[in-house]
Design a protein around this motif. Structure first.
Motif, short mmCIF file in Angstrom:
data_model
loop_
_atom_site.label_atom_id
_atom_site.label_comp_id
_atom_site.label_asym_id
_atom_site.label_seq_id
_atom_site.Cartn_x
_atom_site.Cartn_y
_atom_site.Cartn_z
N THR A 198 -3.91 3.54 -11.15
CA THR A 198 -4.87 3.46 -10.06
C THR A 198 -4.71 2.15 -9.30
O THR A 198 -4.72 2.12 -8.07
N PHE A 199 -4.54 1.06 -10.03
CA PHE A 199 -4.33 -0.24 -9.41
C PHE A 199 -3.06 -0.25 -8.58
O PHE A 199 -3.04 -0.74 -7.45
N ARG A 200 -1.99 0.34 -9.10
CA ARG A 200 -0.70 0.38 -8.40
C ARG A 200 -0.83 1.14 -7.08
O ARG A 200 -0.23 0.76 -6.08
N ASP A 201 -1.61 2.24 -7.08
CA ASP A 201 -1.79 3.01 -5.85
C ASP A 201 -2.43 2.18 -4.75
O ASP A 201 -2.22 2.45 -3.57
N LEU A 215 -1.37 -3.78 -2.45
CA LEU A 215 -1.07 -4.03 -1.04
C LEU A 215 0.43 -4.15 -0.77
O LEU A 215 0.91 -3.69 0.27
N ASP A 216 1.17 -4.76 -1.68
CA ASP A 216 2.62 -4.88 -1.47
C ASP A 216 3.28 -3.52 -1.39
O ASP A 216 4.15 -3.28 -0.55
N VAL A 217 2.88 -2.60 -2.28
CA VAL A 217 3.43 -1.25 -2.28
C VAL A 217 3.04 -0.53 -0.98
O VAL A 217 3.87 0.12 -0.34
N LEU A 218 1.79 -0.65 -0.59
CA LEU A 218 1.32 0.01 0.64
C LEU A 218 2.03 -0.54 1.86
O LEU A 218 2.39 0.23 2.77
#
Length: 94
Positions: free
Chosen positions: A41-44, A47-50
């Motif tokens: 959930t945190f990974r989703d 901000l870097d991933v997004l």
């Protein structure tokens, strides 16, 4: 915030669980499945991933905009031929 696991639905609002709610959950504090679900959930929401995903989307949209501009200036006969070639390619892929 949306938590992946249906069993963690209680955590959906403000990440607060009272004693009665936590007693009803099918895991205990420190359960590895619970931690893994929270990490997903945190990974989703990372901000870097997004930002990376938005960057890839922006690049794709820029390419589409360039293609649209070029297609607007192409001779209609050539455009029809290109559409036929594209249809043939799609049939070959099916």
């Amino acid at each position: 915030m949306s938590v992946h696991s249906a069993t963690l639905h209680v955590l959906d609002i403000d990440m607060y669980i009272d004693e009665a709610a936590s007693a009803a959950l099918p895991f205990q504090a420190g359960d590895a499945e619970w931690v893994a679900d929270l990490l997903d959930t945190f990974r989703d929401g990372d901000l870097d991933v997004l930002v990376e995903q938005l960057g890839a989307l922006l690049a794709s949209l820029r390419q589409a905009a360039k293609a649209r501009q070029i297609l607007a200036g192409i001779n209609p006969g050539l455009l029809r031929e290109g559409m036929r070639v594209r249809a043939t390619r799609r049939e070959g892929q099916s």
